[in-house]
Design a protein around this motif. Structure first.
Motif, PDB file in Angstrom:
ATOM      1  N   TRP A   1       0.838  -1.209   0.000  1.00 55.28           N
ATOM      2  CA  TRP A   1       0.000   0.000   0.000  1.00 55.28           C
ATOM      3  C   TRP A   1       0.872   1.257   0.000  1.00 55.28           C
TER       4      TRP A   1
ATOM      5  N   GLN B   1      11.098   0.682   9.000  1.00 51.32           N
ATOM      6  CA  GLN B   1      10.737  -0.563   9.672  1.00 51.32           C
ATOM      7  C   GLN B   1      11.453  -1.736   9.024  1.00 51.32           C
TER       8      GLN B   1
ATOM      9  N   ASN C   1       9.873  -5.095  13.192  1.00 51.88           N
ATOM     10  CA  ASN C   1       8.529  -5.666  13.061  1.00 51.88           C
ATOM     11  C   ASN C   1       8.422  -7.001  13.797  1.00 51.88           C
TER      12      ASN C   1
ATOM     13  N   HIS D   1       0.070  -3.213  18.331  1.00 52.89           N
ATOM     14  CA  HIS D   1      -1.188  -3.524  17.661  1.00 52.89           C
ATOM     15  C   HIS D   1      -1.951  -4.411  18.642  1.00 52.89           C
TER      16      HIS D   1
ATOM     17  N   ARG E   1      -5.984  -8.786  10.804  1.00 50.70           N
ATOM     18  CA  ARG E   1      -6.089  -7.359  11.131  1.00 50.70           C
ATOM     19  C   ARG E   1      -7.479  -7.004  11.633  1.00 50.70           C
TER      20      ARG E   1
ATOM     21  N   ASN F   1      -1.980   0.917  18.568  1.00 55.68           N
ATOM     22  CA  ASN F   1      -2.392   0.746  17.171  1.00 55.68           C
ATOM     23  C   ASN F   1      -3.488  -0.313  17.077  1.00 55.68           C
TER      24      ASN F   1
ATOM     25  N   GLY G   1      -7.423  -0.566  14.705  1.00 56.04           N
ATOM     26  CA  GLY G   1      -8.852  -0.252  14.703  1.00 56.04           C
ATOM     27  C   GLY G   1      -9.210   1.191  15.010  1.00 56.04           C
TER      28      GLY G   1
ATOM     29  N   MET H   1      -1.067   5.063  16.515  1.00 55.95           N
ATOM     30  CA  MET H   1      -0.670   4.852  15.117  1.00 55.95           C
ATOM     31  C   MET H   1      -1.921   4.480  14.330  1.00 55.95           C
ATOM     32  N   LEU H   2      -2.137   5.201  13.234  1.00 56.77           N
ATOM     33  CA  LEU H   2      -3.257   4.877  12.351  1.00 56.77           C
ATOM     34  C   LEU H   2      -2.707   4.269  11.073  1.00 56.77           C
TER      35      LEU H   2
HETATM   36  C1  FMN Z   1      -1.983  -3.752   3.307  1.00 54.96           C
HETATM   37  C2  FMN Z   1      -1.375  -3.687   4.683  1.00 54.96           C
HETATM   38  C3  FMN Z   1      -0.015  -3.848   4.817  1.00 54.96           C
HETATM   39  C4  FMN Z   1       0.582  -3.773   6.093  1.00 54.96           C
HETATM   40  N1  FMN Z   1       1.938  -3.848   6.189  1.00 54.96           N
HETATM   41  C5  FMN Z   1       2.517  -3.638   7.386  1.00 54.96           C
HETATM   42  C6  FMN Z   1       3.922  -3.528   7.521  1.00 54.96           C
HETATM   43  O1  FMN Z   1       4.670  -3.573   6.539  1.00 54.96           O
HETATM   44  N2  FMN Z   1       4.436  -3.351   8.759  1.00 54.96           N
HETATM   45  C7  FMN Z   1       3.629  -3.244   9.877  1.00 54.96           C
HETATM   46  O2  FMN Z   1       4.138  -3.050  10.984  1.00 54.96           O
HETATM   47  N3  FMN Z   1       2.310  -3.346   9.781  1.00 54.96           N
HETATM   48  C8  FMN Z   1       1.732  -3.518   8.565  1.00 54.96           C
HETATM   49  N4  FMN Z   1       0.377  -3.562   8.475  1.00 54.96           N
HETATM   50  C9  FMN Z   1      -0.437  -3.499   9.711  1.00 54.96           C
HETATM   51  C10 FMN Z   1      -0.747  -2.056  10.076  1.00 54.96           C
HETATM   52  O3  FMN Z   1       0.444  -1.322  10.302  1.00 54.96           O
HETATM   53  C11 FMN Z   1      -1.579  -1.987  11.344  1.00 54.96           C
HETATM   54  O4  FMN Z   1      -0.861  -2.565  12.401  1.00 54.96           O
HETATM   55  C12 FMN Z   1      -2.908  -2.717  11.207  1.00 54.96           C
HETATM   56  O5  FMN Z   1      -3.521  -2.465   9.970  1.00 54.96           O
HETATM   57  C13 FMN Z   1      -3.853  -2.293  12.340  1.00 54.96           C
HETATM   58  O6  FMN Z   1      -3.955  -0.890  12.406  1.00 54.96           O
HETATM   59  P1  FMN Z   1      -5.150  -0.076  11.683  1.00 54.96           P
HETATM   60  O7  FMN Z   1      -6.435  -0.660  12.201  1.00 54.96           O
HETATM   61  O8  FMN Z   1      -4.927   1.354  12.084  1.00 54.96           O
HETATM   62  O9  FMN Z   1      -5.017  -0.303  10.205  1.00 54.96           O
HETATM   63  C14 FMN Z   1      -0.236  -3.607   7.226  1.00 54.96           C
HETATM   64  C15 FMN Z   1      -1.610  -3.435   7.072  1.00 54.96           C
HETATM   65  C16 FMN Z   1      -2.183  -3.461   5.813  1.00 54.96           C
HETATM   66  C17 FMN Z   1      -3.674  -3.252   5.667  1.00 54.96           C
END
Ligand code: FMN
Length: 316
Positions: free
Chosen positions: A4, A53, A80, A154, A169, A194, A196, A214-215
């Motif tokens: 992304w 990261q 990570n 998270h 997730r 982090n 949701g 963190m969002l």
């Molecule tokens: C497509 C995608 C790729 C992600 N890649 C990573 C990543 O490279 N490193 C990481 O720490 N978290 C990654 N995540 C997890 C997000 O950083 C986050 O921890 C997770 O989506 C929950 O947070 P949110 O609800 O704010 O999205 C990824 C999430 C998505 C949707």
């Protein structure tokens, strides 16, 4: 976020908030050591403050990759310990390291000794059948002993057997109180929550209990929310989204001239006008035209024109 976000996305997000800390997607230590570094971790000076990261579990490789990251100018190195994908598990890194606190500590201890910028950890609250009440403190304690003072948590488990990365997730329940309690028990640590969080109001409420939020998905899918971050959370002003878009157009023009495809930069704007009149036409115009031969900045400007003069009934 792998697949992304990228450096172009971070430039857009930085134009929307001067102060939010931005993170790269996870890059493995092996990739940093052996891959095309400029392509993998190169970034624009406008992105500061920005954290790199890393993924891995070999202290020597992570140490070398951290040094390289510091030399590139990153402001922080983050390890990570939360990614649940199969690819990652077979390489013995990501969330499965929740089971190996001492190995994580060996990694971050070595990384911290090698660089002068902060080394932080992003983790889950546990994996599979682990009890988060013990697994999370065990990981944190081991890392603290190794010199780490900053954690992004998270706040849900990763179920490594049975759930896809995407399900991981959303499906395992969030446990914010566990993270609040961790902060209460360790006031000297920097604890960032982090998982949701979908609005700045929610973020504000969490900040009563933790040091930061963190969002992930919300920031990517509705980046306009970043425009209010500086005024609501820092000593700054609300960002004018029109001015940010204009500045991004300038960046796009520059990068197009360097050979970056238009789509690689405009795809990060697709959610920018979410809910505004003309947003749907903006997105449609981009998706239909952005990969056509000859697509250029005018293609984006034509898409943006749908937002001017659109009526409320066209709101997406
Ligand atoms: C497509 C995608 C790729 C992600 N890649 C990573 C990543 O490279 N490193 C990481 O720490 N978290 C990654 N995540 C997890 C997000 O950083 C986050 O921890 C997770 O989506 C929950 O947070 P949110 O609800 O704010 O999205 C990824 C999430 C998505 C949707």
């Amino acid at each position: 976020m792998m697949d992304w976000t990228d450096r172009h996305c971070r430039v857009l997000h930085r134009l929307l908030s001067r102060h939010a800390l931005l993170y790269t997607e996870m890059v493995t230590a092996d990739a940093v050591l052996h891959g095309d570094r400029d392509k993998l971790i190169g970034f624009s000076p406008t992105e500061h403050p920005v954290a790199l990261q890393l993924g891995g579990s070999d202290p020597a490789k992570l140490t070398e990759a951290s040094r390289i990251g510091e030399d590139f100018g990153y402001d922080e190195i983050n390890l990570n310990v939360g990614c649940p994908s199969d690819r990652v598990q077979s390489g013995r890194f990501g969330a499965c390291l929740m089971r190996e606190p001492q190995l994580v500590a060996d990694c971050v201890g070595a990384m911290g000794k090698a660089v002068s910028i902060p080394v932080t950890v992003k983790c889950r609250i546990g994996v599979d059948d682990q009890d988060p009440e013990t697994a999370l403190p065990a990981l944190i304690e081991a890392c603290v002993k190794a010199g780490v003072a900053g954690f992004v948590i998270h706040a849900r488990k990763a179920m490594l057997a049975g759930l896809s990365p995407r399900e991981n997730r959303d499906v395992p329940p969030l446990n914010y109180p566990l993270v609040y309690a961790l902060k209460e028990a360790n006031p000297d640590l920097t604890i960032v929550l982090n998982g949701g969080i979908t609005s700045l109001d929610e973020a504000k409420a969490h900040l009563v209990h933790v040091d930061g939020v963190m969002l992930g998905r919300a920031a990517y899918q509705t980046p306009a929310l970043l425009a209010e971050v500086d005024s609501r959370f820092f000593d700054g002003e609300e960002t004018d989204i029109g001015a940010a878009v204009e500045a991004y157009c300038g960046y796009i023009a520059e990068r197009l001239a360097a050979g970056v495809p238009l789509n690689a930069m405009t795809k990060h704007m697709l959610g920018l006008f979410h809910g505004l009149p003309g947003a749907r036409l903006f997105r449609r115009h981009l998706s239909e035209n952005v990969t056509r031969p000859g697509a250029n900045l005018q293609t984006l400007r034509d898409a943006l024109a749908h937002l001017q003069g659109a009526t409320e009934s066209e709101a997406a």
